[in-house]
Design a protein around this motif. Structure first.
Motif, PDB file in Angstrom:
ATOM      1  N   ALA A 343     -19.788 -21.264  -6.561  1.00  0.00           N
ATOM      2  CA  ALA A 343     -18.709 -21.959  -7.276  1.00  0.00           C
ATOM      3  C   ALA A 343     -17.354 -21.683  -6.634  1.00  0.00           C
ATOM      4  O   ALA A 343     -16.513 -22.585  -6.515  1.00  0.00           O
ATOM      5  CB  ALA A 343     -18.689 -21.521  -8.744  1.00  0.00           C
ATOM      6  N   GLY A 344     -17.119 -20.440  -6.214  1.00  0.00           N
ATOM      7  CA  GLY A 344     -15.858 -20.105  -5.560  1.00  0.00           C
ATOM      8  C   GLY A 344     -15.695 -20.799  -4.221  1.00  0.00           C
ATOM      9  O   GLY A 344     -14.623 -21.331  -3.899  1.00  0.00           O
ATOM     10  N   ILE A 345     -16.757 -20.806  -3.409  1.00  0.00           N
ATOM     11  CA  ILE A 345     -16.710 -21.487  -2.111  1.00  0.00           C
ATOM     12  C   ILE A 345     -16.534 -22.981  -2.320  1.00  0.00           C
ATOM     13  O   ILE A 345     -15.794 -23.653  -1.574  1.00  0.00           O
ATOM     14  CB  ILE A 345     -17.992 -21.200  -1.305  1.00  0.00           C
ATOM     15  CG1 ILE A 345     -18.155 -19.695  -1.074  1.00  0.00           C
ATOM     16  CG2 ILE A 345     -17.970 -21.942   0.026  1.00  0.00           C
ATOM     17  CD1 ILE A 345     -17.033 -19.057  -0.308  1.00  0.00           C
ATOM     18  N   SER A 346     -17.195 -23.534  -3.349  1.00  0.00           N
ATOM     19  CA  SER A 346     -17.044 -24.951  -3.656  1.00  0.00           C
ATOM     20  C   SER A 346     -15.593 -25.284  -4.006  1.00  0.00           C
ATOM     21  O   SER A 346     -15.042 -26.296  -3.548  1.00  0.00           O
ATOM     22  CB  SER A 346     -17.962 -25.331  -4.825  1.00  0.00           C
ATOM     23  OG  SER A 346     -17.771 -26.668  -5.222  1.00  0.00           O
ATOM     24  N   GLY A 347     -14.951 -24.422  -4.789  1.00  0.00           N
ATOM     25  CA  GLY A 347     -13.546 -24.628  -5.113  1.00  0.00           C
ATOM     26  C   GLY A 347     -12.657 -24.569  -3.893  1.00  0.00           C
ATOM     27  O   GLY A 347     -11.695 -25.338  -3.762  1.00  0.00           O
ATOM     28  N   ALA A 403       1.326 -29.655  -7.897  1.00  0.00           N
ATOM     29  CA  ALA A 403       1.469 -28.610  -8.906  1.00  0.00           C
ATOM     30  C   ALA A 403       0.153 -28.282  -9.589  1.00  0.00           C
ATOM     31  O   ALA A 403       0.076 -27.316 -10.360  1.00  0.00           O
ATOM     32  CB  ALA A 403       2.504 -29.040  -9.947  1.00  0.00           C
ATOM     33  N   GLY A 404      -0.884 -29.107  -9.333  1.00  0.00           N
ATOM     34  CA  GLY A 404      -2.185 -28.865  -9.956  1.00  0.00           C
ATOM     35  C   GLY A 404      -2.262 -29.332 -11.389  1.00  0.00           C
ATOM     36  O   GLY A 404      -2.988 -28.752 -12.200  1.00  0.00           O
ATOM     37  N   PHE A 411      -5.645 -30.609  -9.672  1.00  0.00           N
ATOM     38  CA  PHE A 411      -6.014 -29.822 -10.847  1.00  0.00           C
ATOM     39  C   PHE A 411      -7.410 -29.221 -10.724  1.00  0.00           C
ATOM     40  O   PHE A 411      -7.636 -28.059 -11.078  1.00  0.00           O
ATOM     41  CB  PHE A 411      -5.941 -30.710 -12.096  1.00  0.00           C
ATOM     42  CG  PHE A 411      -6.560 -30.098 -13.317  1.00  0.00           C
ATOM     43  CD1 PHE A 411      -5.887 -29.112 -14.024  1.00  0.00           C
ATOM     44  CD2 PHE A 411      -7.812 -30.491 -13.762  1.00  0.00           C
ATOM     45  CE1 PHE A 411      -6.457 -28.531 -15.156  1.00  0.00           C
ATOM     46  CE2 PHE A 411      -8.387 -29.928 -14.891  1.00  0.00           C
ATOM     47  CZ  PHE A 411      -7.704 -28.940 -15.588  1.00  0.00           C
ATOM     48  N   TRP A 412      -8.364 -30.002 -10.208  1.00  0.00           N
ATOM     49  CA  TRP A 412      -9.773 -29.607 -10.260  1.00  0.00           C
ATOM     50  C   TRP A 412     -10.109 -28.380  -9.419  1.00  0.00           C
ATOM     51  O   TRP A 412     -10.758 -27.454  -9.924  1.00  0.00           O
ATOM     52  CB  TRP A 412     -10.653 -30.798  -9.882  1.00  0.00           C
ATOM     53  CG  TRP A 412     -10.460 -31.945 -10.811  1.00  0.00           C
ATOM     54  CD1 TRP A 412      -9.793 -33.117 -10.556  1.00  0.00           C
ATOM     55  CD2 TRP A 412     -10.877 -32.028 -12.177  1.00  0.00           C
ATOM     56  NE1 TRP A 412      -9.777 -33.921 -11.660  1.00  0.00           N
ATOM     57  CE2 TRP A 412     -10.436 -33.274 -12.674  1.00  0.00           C
ATOM     58  CE3 TRP A 412     -11.572 -31.169 -13.016  1.00  0.00           C
ATOM     59  CZ2 TRP A 412     -10.688 -33.684 -13.973  1.00  0.00           C
ATOM     60  CZ3 TRP A 412     -11.831 -31.574 -14.319  1.00  0.00           C
ATOM     61  CH2 TRP A 412     -11.390 -32.818 -14.787  1.00  0.00           C
ATOM     62  N   PRO A 413      -9.719 -28.310  -8.152  1.00  0.00           N
ATOM     63  CA  PRO A 413     -10.082 -27.102  -7.399  1.00  0.00           C
ATOM     64  C   PRO A 413      -9.415 -25.842  -7.933  1.00  0.00           C
ATOM     65  O   PRO A 413     -10.013 -24.760  -7.899  1.00  0.00           O
ATOM     66  CB  PRO A 413      -9.616 -27.422  -5.972  1.00  0.00           C
ATOM     67  CG  PRO A 413      -8.603 -28.495  -6.114  1.00  0.00           C
ATOM     68  CD  PRO A 413      -9.029 -29.291  -7.306  1.00  0.00           C
TER      69      PRO A 413
END
Length: 524
Positions: A343-347, A403-404, A411-413
């Motif tokens: 999940a972290g690598i995917s982000g 700004a996410g 926003f998603w990552p």
């Protein structure tokens, strides 16, 4: 004793004897097309009126080829082509998996947008001295770095893109450019030299440069070879390339000096090659060492994010501000490497994909804002919303994405990375992600309030560096295309999310990657 001349050697054990399928050529065509169009541009170097047409044609072809390559990899899995018909690990391999193909595709989209913008940004002098050939050479290096399966050739493609980036950086030969190019060159050459030394050290230990072969041999050598030393050296080299703290000072000191379209190319593409290399080497080649270094990488990521965001907030020059935003974004990707879960690598991959498009668009927005307002300084800008409301609306969407904030793609990552950090108990890293995001939100809010929303400042245009006329519809069209992608990717993130998830799984478990290089039964 030499064999009789009538004996036909059997090359089947070392060489590919069957014809290569036509679809397999997709893996090297992006590099070949960039080099070919760059060569054509050199042949017609005196006919500058042809340069933009030829380069845009080449970039459009590159987008189509990278899209076809991404489709092939997404539907059929990783695949490999080895040069000279030699079987790996002897031949030089190009291997495309989802991580490389996805980043190559968005890099091509970013370069095409910059090519469109350059139609209104490049003067005859810069065309004559090679902007478009350098652009095609840069894309050859970027494409080669994303698609190579050989770690020495990763270094080679770094060199190709660095040589072209030096040329792009000094086009115009202004005093500020020469100063920025010197800072850029010195630290990048140090990083490149460290990378080359580490590759030589790796070859002395493993006896191979093929990435899949290194993965296969790493398990047997881990107990005796200095694997941690290799991992630390690679991490430092790629951190310098990616502009991570504390070796990040060269980026904000140089990215504001060239033409804004060049800065957009650099901000969108070059640092992503560095973090892509970090992902590839540390997650796929040295997963055990990455785990041991995860806290150190996480601390570096947190400092890079927060200090980059604080640096952006403190700037008066929009270009310098964006340079620090690029630095802060590198920290987000490194946070994914530190987390290390799928999940972290995917982000991290998702963040890299959107950052290529977003940072390119933000630099181009800064260029049009400077054209309309007559300067780069926030203290001199104002009233852009009243002067160009449609452009200001696109800029606001891109600022929200940077700004996410939902519903835009940024926003998603960030949400994925925060959740992944919490899942492994790294609350301090999750807090760093949120704090950096809050500061970046303040930064973009400040820019919009000062440059777009407040009334026009009376004293404008005092900077002689801004000599180009107000922006054309072509420049705004390039920004609109990127803003549309950023918005669609935020409202409908499923496709990018799924590709990023599968790409991360391929890095964490590289068995499909290895099978593409060494088919079943070919290992000896």
């Amino acid at each position: 004793m030499a064999a009789p001349s009538s004996t036909v050697p059997d090359y089947a054990a070392a060489m590919v004897m069957q014809p290569v399928a036509a679809s397999e050529w997709l893996i090297i065509l992006p590099v070949a097309v960039c080099i070919a169009f760059g060569a054509i541009l050199m042949m017609v170097r005196h006919s500058t009126w042809l340069h933009a047409r030829i380069a845009l044609t080449g970039l459009a072809v590159l987008v189509v080829l990278d899209a076809a390559l991404l489709w092939k990899v997404a539907t059929q899995g990783p695949f490999t082509m080895v040069m000279g018909r030699w079987l790996p690990p002897f031949g030089i391999a190009f291997t495309a998996d989802l991580t490389g193909a996805l980043l190559a595709f968005v890099a091509a989209l970013s370069a095409f947008a910059c090519g469109l913008y350059s139609l209104s940004d490049m003067d005859e002098n810069r065309k004559r001295y090679g902007f478009y050939p350098f652009l095609m050479l840069l894309m050859a290096g970027v494409s080669g770095a994303f698609l190579t399966g050989d770690i020495f050739n990763l270094y080679v493609w770094f060199e190709v893109l660095l040589i072209s980036s030096f040329g792009l950086l000094v086009l115009g030969s202004e005093r500020e450019q020469i100063d920025g190019a010197l800072k850029y060159a010195v630290l990048n050459l140090i990083g490149t030299t460290l990378f080359l030394i580490t590759v030589g050290y790796l070859y002395a230990i493993f006896g191979t440069l093929n990435m899949a072969d290194i993965v296969l041999k790493a398990g047997d050598l881990r107990g005796t070879a200095p694997m941690m030393t290799l991992a630390c050296l690679f991490t430092l080299a790629f951190a310098m390339k990616a502009a991570a703290f504390p070796v990040n000072f060269w980026l904000p000191a140089s990215y504001h000096t060239p033409k804004i379209v060049v800065a957009a190319l650099f901000g969108g593409l070059l640092t992503k090659v560095g973090v892509y290399s970090l992902l590839r080497v540390m997650v796929m080649l040295f997963p055990v060492e990455r785990q041991e270094l995860s806290f150190v990488i996480g601390v570096v990521a947190a400092l890079t994010m927060i200090l980059g965001a604080l640096g952006a907030l403190a700037q008066n020059d929009i270009r310098r501000m964006l340079g620090y935003v690029v630095v802060s974004g590198i920290g987000y990707i490194m946070a994914g490497v530190a987390i290390g879960t799928t999940a972290g690598i995917s982000g991290a991959i998702f963040y890299a994909v959107q950052s290529v498009l977003l940072m390119t668009a933000l630099y181009l927005v800064a260029g049009v804002a400077a054209r309309i307002g007559g300067g780069w300084l926030l203290s001199e800008l104002g009233g852009l919303y009243k002067t160009a409301p449609l452009f200001s609306g696109m800029a606001l969407a891109l600022f929200f994405a940077g700004a996410g904030l939902p519903p835009f793609i940024g926003f998603w990552p960030k949400a994925m990375l925060v959740k992944s950090a919490i899942d492994i108990g790294a609350w301090w890293l999750a807090a760093s992600l949120l704090v950096a995001g809050f500061i970046i939100t303040l930064t973009f809010g400040r820019v919009y309030l000062l440059a777009f929303w407040r009334p026009q400042v009376k004293q404008v245009g005092t900077q002689a560096a801004v000599t180009i006329q107000p922006g054309s519809s072509i420049a705004v069209t390039a920004i609109a295309g990127l803003a549309l992608l950023v918005t669609i990717g935020g409202v409908f993130p499923e496709t990018v999310f799924n590709l990023s998830q599968r790409a991360a799984e391929g890095l964490v478990d590289p068995s499909a990657y290895i099978r593409s290089v060494f088919p079943e039964g070919s290992l000896r």
